[in-house]
Design an enzyme around this catalytic site. Sequence first.
Site, PDB file in Angstrom:
ATOM      1  N   ARG A  21       0.810  -1.217   0.000  1.00 16.55           N
ATOM      2  CA  ARG A  21       0.000   0.000   0.000  1.00 16.55           C
ATOM      3  C   ARG A  21       0.842   1.266   0.000  1.00 16.55           C
ATOM      4  O   ARG A  21       0.463   2.280  -0.580  1.00 16.55           O
ATOM      5  CB  ARG A  21      -0.918  -0.027   1.247  1.00 16.55           C
ATOM      6  N   ASN A  51      13.028   1.995  22.492  1.00 17.28           N
ATOM      7  CA  ASN A  51      12.489   3.151  23.207  1.00 17.28           C
ATOM      8  C   ASN A  51      11.355   2.689  24.124  1.00 17.28           C
ATOM      9  O   ASN A  51      10.181   2.718  23.740  1.00 17.28           O
ATOM     10  CB  ASN A  51      11.996   4.192  22.201  1.00 17.28           C
ATOM     11  N   ARG A 150     -12.815 -20.113  27.131  1.00 18.34           N
ATOM     12  CA  ARG A 150     -12.128 -20.002  25.839  1.00 18.34           C
ATOM     13  C   ARG A 150     -12.588 -18.758  25.080  1.00 18.34           C
ATOM     14  O   ARG A 150     -12.354 -18.634  23.881  1.00 18.34           O
ATOM     15  CB  ARG A 150     -12.368 -21.269  25.022  1.00 18.34           C
ATOM     16  N   ARG A 151     -13.219 -17.855  25.821  1.00 17.63           N
ATOM     17  CA  ARG A 151     -13.760 -16.638  25.212  1.00 17.63           C
ATOM     18  C   ARG A 151     -13.095 -15.376  25.761  1.00 17.63           C
ATOM     19  O   ARG A 151     -13.679 -14.297  25.738  1.00 17.63           O
ATOM     20  CB  ARG A 151     -15.275 -16.573  25.449  1.00 17.63           C
ATOM     21  N   CYS A 170      -3.394  -3.184  13.082  1.00 16.14           N
ATOM     22  CA  CYS A 170      -2.479  -4.231  12.610  1.00 16.14           C
ATOM     23  C   CYS A 170      -2.496  -5.406  13.582  1.00 16.14           C
ATOM     24  O   CYS A 170      -2.539  -6.557  13.172  1.00 16.14           O
ATOM     25  CB  CYS A 170      -1.064  -3.683  12.470  1.00 16.14           C
ATOM     26  N   SER A 191      -0.681  -7.756  10.087  1.00 14.96           N
ATOM     27  CA  SER A 191       0.395  -7.136   9.320  1.00 14.96           C
ATOM     28  C   SER A 191       1.471  -6.674  10.283  1.00 14.96           C
ATOM     29  O   SER A 191       1.165  -6.014  11.277  1.00 14.96           O
ATOM     30  CB  SER A 191      -0.161  -5.947   8.515  1.00 14.96           C
ATOM     31  N   HIS A 231       6.638  -8.676   7.267  1.00 17.52           N
ATOM     32  CA  HIS A 231       7.407  -8.143   6.147  1.00 17.52           C
ATOM     33  C   HIS A 231       8.541  -7.229   6.600  1.00 17.52           C
ATOM     34  O   HIS A 231       8.443  -6.541   7.614  1.00 17.52           O
ATOM     35  CB  HIS A 231       6.490  -7.380   5.184  1.00 17.52           C
ATOM     36  N   ILE A 232       9.597  -7.256   5.808  1.00 13.17           N
ATOM     37  CA  ILE A 232      10.713  -6.324   5.959  1.00 13.17           C
ATOM     38  C   ILE A 232      10.629  -5.349   4.796  1.00 13.17           C
ATOM     39  O   ILE A 232      10.675  -5.752   3.630  1.00 13.17           O
ATOM     40  CB  ILE A 232      12.065  -7.055   5.941  1.00 13.17           C
ATOM     41  N   ALA A 287       6.801   3.591   7.041  1.00  7.47           N
ATOM     42  CA  ALA A 287       6.008   3.603   5.806  1.00  7.47           C
ATOM     43  C   ALA A 287       4.574   3.960   6.167  1.00  7.47           C
ATOM     44  O   ALA A 287       3.948   3.277   6.975  1.00  7.47           O
ATOM     45  CB  ALA A 287       6.071   2.241   5.126  1.00  7.47           C
TER      46      ALA A 287
END
Length: 288
Positions: A21, A51, A150-151, A170, A191, A231-232, A287
């Site tokens: 994107r 940081n 389990r909730r 993300c 992501s 991802h890099i 980004a």
Amino acid sequence: MNTYLDLCRFIFQKGSFRKDRTNTGTKSVFGYQMRFNLEEGFPLLTTKKMNLRSIIHELLWFLKGDTNIFYLVQNNVNIWNEWPYQKYQQSDFFQNETLKEFVKKIKNDPLFATKHGNLGPVYGKQWRDFNGVDQIKFLISEIKANPNSRRLILNSWNPSLLNQMALPPCHVLIQFYVHQGKLSLQLYQRSGDVFLGIPFNIASYSLLLMMVAQVTNLQPYEFIHTLGDAHIYSNHITQVQTQIQRTPKKLPQMILNPDIKNIDDFKFIDFILKNYQCDGILKGDIAV
């Protein structure tokens, strides 16, 4: 933190180059899981300086239900500035201010911050008011009353409001798990920016695990980090390669103020990091 470096190596070995994107370009894999045992130390990356102040303040900001960068900027946390600035640039109020000038206005002018510093109904809003439900309050109550449930879910992904968010979540889904007096947390992250974001997320959600464990009288145990698109970015490859060449150091210890019994009572001064040894700072552009 060899676990993190193994992810980096895996992406270099198995990843595919993809468009994205932001038009930056990434090397990416889909589907990866890391596990961190908090009994072995606090998983704060040591192959570059992290940081911690920003990590703590952002987490407290989420827990406050806040979605305006004013609190962050007041505490010199600048990790979210680009998104409201991008929106401001597209508005009729934009007067060719630089990002630095925009942030200064946010910091010094509460009215300007109210108008232009909001990110929309992002994490904090969903955590504390998901269509009227305070998910944090419910989770803590449910962990105490029904630890085998389990909730025990915390969901940041609200499809009806995605178009109002400066950046859709993300790290979207969290599940807690109680076993033999120990609390674990699994995060599903759709992501993940491996260089800038994921080290931050590892520490942040490990800290959330510790906080929830303390207020529910449990011991923090394991943070499990499940990634979708890991991802890099192409402009981070050199920095990640540098980290792979470094040797991880022993993990530090995180100490929480033991007097805090309510999740909303935590303040910045209630966190003490001990024995943090790390390599130097590695910088990279975000980004947007």
